[in-house]
Scaffold this motif. Structure first.
Motif, short mmCIF file in Angstrom:
data_model
loop_
_atom_site.label_atom_id
_atom_site.label_comp_id
_atom_site.label_asym_id
_atom_site.label_seq_id
_atom_site.Cartn_x
_atom_site.Cartn_y
_atom_site.Cartn_z
N THR A 1 21.05 -33.69 -48.16
CA THR A 1 21.14 -33.35 -49.63
C THR A 1 20.30 -32.26 -49.67
O THR A 1 19.96 -31.31 -50.46
N GLY A 2 18.60 -32.58 -49.79
CA GLY A 2 17.81 -32.00 -50.13
C GLY A 2 17.58 -30.29 -49.15
O GLY A 2 16.95 -29.74 -49.35
N PHE B 1 20.27 -28.01 -49.54
CA PHE B 1 20.23 -27.61 -50.74
C PHE B 1 18.46 -25.92 -50.46
O PHE B 1 19.29 -24.47 -50.78
N THR C 1 20.03 -21.95 -50.30
CA THR C 1 18.68 -21.32 -51.55
C THR C 1 18.20 -20.48 -50.61
O THR C 1 18.29 -18.95 -51.18
N PRO D 1 15.39 -27.08 -61.02
CA PRO D 1 15.96 -27.91 -59.45
C PRO D 1 14.86 -27.65 -58.47
O PRO D 1 14.85 -28.38 -57.04
N PHE E 1 14.78 -31.13 -55.85
CA PHE E 1 15.10 -30.80 -54.71
C PHE E 1 14.10 -31.34 -53.76
O PHE E 1 14.30 -32.15 -52.67
N SER E 2 12.64 -31.28 -54.52
CA SER E 2 11.65 -31.62 -53.44
C SER E 2 11.55 -33.05 -53.31
O SER E 2 11.34 -34.06 -52.22
N ILE F 1 13.98 -35.03 -53.91
CA ILE F 1 15.26 -35.75 -53.36
C ILE F 1 14.57 -36.21 -52.57
O ILE F 1 15.23 -36.94 -51.23
N THR F 2 13.95 -34.91 -51.17
CA THR F 2 14.41 -35.00 -49.85
C THR F 2 12.97 -35.56 -49.12
O THR F 2 13.16 -36.68 -48.49
N SER G 1 6.82 -34.25 -56.25
CA SER G 1 7.37 -33.41 -57.24
C SER G 1 6.30 -32.88 -58.41
O SER G 1 6.39 -31.77 -58.49
#
Length: 182
Positions: free
Chosen positions: A11-12, A15, A19, A47, A51-52, A54-55, A87
């Motif tokens: 997912t990360g 994204f 992007t 975001p 997302f960073s 999550i990755t 994060s």
């Protein structure tokens, strides 16, 4: 649990790829969707920061599952700590400084009152000419008229006295030059 970590990592990465490739298109299509995150309360939940995290959570979970002897709960906790740390790092090292660096080169015409300029197109007694005003590292050309109604030659240093209808009304900066122009 490994499937969860792979899902977070994919997912990360997706994204990030989307992007990079479609960033401008998505920005225009989703304009304002994430504006609620730029407020004072949820400022860290932008975001890029989310997302960073999550990755990193997914990647750390995969690495720790394969190369450590920890249990699922320990790996999940360590992955979340890694995600939180990255994060926070992304927010304070990249996002926050970029917000502060956003500035404008715009100026108000009223900001020009009191500035020194140089006449580049002679200003006739009852007409208009052009002056070069230095603004920070740059400069701007502006339409100018004589405040005193006297002709001003090119190359003369002038000071902006007032601004009316987009025109700078200037007077000679040096009185010696003013007497020469009479």
């Amino acid at each position: 649990m490994l499937d969860l970590y792979w899902g977070l990592l994919i997912t990360g990465v997706l994204f990030a790829v989307v992007t990079v490739i479609f960033g401008d298109l998505l920005s225009n299509a989703l304009d304002g969707l994430f504006d609620f995150m730029s407020g004072e309360h949820l400022h860290m939940l932008q975001p890029m920061v989310l997302f960073s995290g999550i990755t990193v959570c997914g990647g750390a979970g995969i690495v720790m599952t394969r190369y450590s002897s920890w249990g699922n709960a320990g790996i999940l906790l360590a992955s979340l700590v890694c995600a939180l740390a990255v994060s926070i790092l992304v927010y304070f090292v990249y996002v926050k400084p970029m917000e502060r660096s956003e500035n404008s080169v715009a100026f108000s015409m009223q900001d020009l009152v009191g500035t020194i300029a140089e006449v580049i197109t002679p200003i006739p007694a009852g007409g208009y000419g052009e002056v070069l005003v230095r603004m920070g590292a740059g400069h701007t050309n502006q339409i100018a008229a004589s405040f005193e109604g006297k002709a001003i030659q090119a190359g003369t240093k002038v000071v902006t006295v007032e601004v009316k209808d987009g025109t700078l009304y200037v007077a000679c900066f040096d009185k010696e030059e003013d007497s020469v122009n009479r």
